[in-house]
Design a protein around this motif. Sequence first.
Motif, PDB file in Angstrom:
ATOM      1  N   UNK A  55     -53.993 -16.506 -20.886  1.00  0.00           N
ATOM      2  CA  UNK A  55     -54.497 -15.167 -21.182  1.00  0.00           C
ATOM      3  C   UNK A  55     -54.857 -14.447 -19.882  1.00  0.00           C
ATOM      4  N   UNK A  56     -55.528 -15.148 -18.982  1.00  0.00           N
ATOM      5  CA  UNK A  56     -55.945 -14.528 -17.722  1.00  0.00           C
ATOM      6  C   UNK A  56     -54.764 -14.216 -16.814  1.00  0.00           C
ATOM      7  N   UNK A  57     -53.721 -15.047 -16.846  1.00  0.00           N
ATOM      8  CA  UNK A  57     -52.543 -14.741 -16.024  1.00  0.00           C
ATOM      9  C   UNK A  57     -51.850 -13.478 -16.520  1.00  0.00           C
ATOM     10  N   UNK A  65     -51.054  -8.455 -12.067  1.00  0.00           N
ATOM     11  CA  UNK A  65     -50.808  -7.728 -10.810  1.00  0.00           C
ATOM     12  C   UNK A  65     -51.495  -8.399  -9.619  1.00  0.00           C
ATOM     13  N   UNK A  66     -52.393  -9.352  -9.885  1.00  0.00           N
ATOM     14  CA  UNK A  66     -53.117 -10.031  -8.807  1.00  0.00           C
ATOM     15  C   UNK A  66     -52.621 -11.454  -8.532  1.00  0.00           C
ATOM     16  N   UNK A 109     -51.037 -14.479  -7.023  1.00  0.00           N
ATOM     17  CA  UNK A 109     -50.606 -14.717  -5.653  1.00  0.00           C
ATOM     18  C   UNK A 109     -51.524 -14.149  -4.593  1.00  0.00           C
ATOM     19  N   UNK A 110     -52.452 -13.287  -4.971  1.00  0.00           N
ATOM     20  CA  UNK A 110     -53.406 -12.738  -4.005  1.00  0.00           C
ATOM     21  C   UNK A 110     -54.509 -13.768  -3.755  1.00  0.00           C
ATOM     22  N   UNK A 111     -55.153 -13.713  -2.585  1.00  0.00           N
ATOM     23  CA  UNK A 111     -56.142 -14.735  -2.231  1.00  0.00           C
ATOM     24  C   UNK A 111     -57.314 -14.854  -3.217  1.00  0.00           C
ATOM     25  N   UNK A 112     -57.672 -13.774  -3.861  1.00  0.00           N
ATOM     26  CA  UNK A 112     -58.834 -13.819  -4.765  1.00  0.00           C
ATOM     27  C   UNK A 112     -58.463 -14.199  -6.198  1.00  0.00           C
ATOM     28  N   UNK A 113     -57.155 -14.381  -6.477  1.00  0.00           N
ATOM     29  CA  UNK A 113     -56.723 -14.638  -7.855  1.00  0.00           C
ATOM     30  C   UNK A 113     -57.313 -15.938  -8.415  1.00  0.00           C
ATOM     31  N   UNK A 114     -57.151 -17.048  -7.723  1.00  0.00           N
ATOM     32  CA  UNK A 114     -57.640 -18.335  -8.234  1.00  0.00           C
ATOM     33  C   UNK A 114     -59.164 -18.324  -8.431  1.00  0.00           C
ATOM     34  N   UNK A 115     -59.958 -17.857  -7.449  1.00  0.00           N
ATOM     35  CA  UNK A 115     -61.409 -17.793  -7.693  1.00  0.00           C
ATOM     36  C   UNK A 115     -61.770 -16.881  -8.867  1.00  0.00           C
ATOM     37  N   UNK A 116     -61.013 -15.804  -9.053  1.00  0.00           N
ATOM     38  CA  UNK A 116     -61.259 -14.894 -10.166  1.00  0.00           C
ATOM     39  C   UNK A 116     -61.004 -15.590 -11.504  1.00  0.00           C
ATOM     40  N   UNK A 117     -59.899 -16.299 -11.609  1.00  0.00           N
ATOM     41  CA  UNK A 117     -59.579 -17.024 -12.843  1.00  0.00           C
ATOM     42  C   UNK A 117     -60.629 -18.108 -13.100  1.00  0.00           C
TER      43      UNK A 117
END
Length: 139
Positions: free
Chosen positions: A45-47, A52-53, A55-63
Motif C-alpha cells: 500500500x505504501x509503495x 513518486x518517492x 528510490x529516494x534516500x528518505x523513502x525507506x525511513x518513511x515507509x
Amino acid sequence: MTERTLILVKPDGVRRGLSGEILRRIEAKGYTLVAVELREATPELLSQHYEEHVGKPFYEPLVEFMMEGPTLAIVAEGNAVIEGFRSLAGTTNPTSAAPGTIRGDLGRDWGLKVMQNLVHGSDSEESSAREIGIWFPNL
C-alpha cells in the motif's frame, strides 16, 4: 465545487492520541467525513501511495515510520477541501508551521531521520483521486 481529499493521521498522531482532535478540526472547518478507517499500512500500500518517492534516500525511513503503528485514513468532502485541509494542516515542518494549524499547534521536530508531522493531505485533485483509490478502493 465540491471535491474530496485523502487525509491520513499518521502513526505519530494516532500514537499520541490526536486522532479525535484532528477529526474535530476537520469537522469544525465544515468538511464532511465520507469515510474513516483505522488501518495498518502494508509495504505494498505504501509503495503505491509514495510511488513518486521510491528510490529516494528518505523513502525507506518513511515507509518504516508509516508502518510503526496504525494510520487513521479519512476521506473528507467539501468545497475546496484539498486546499482547505492543506492550510489547516500547516507547512510540512512543524517547527515553522503557523500557530492555529494542526502541525503548528500539535507537532514538533523530534530529531528523527524522517519528519513525523502528524498528517498527510492530498495536494491536487489528481493525487486525491489516486490516493483515495489506494486507501479506499470501494469509494
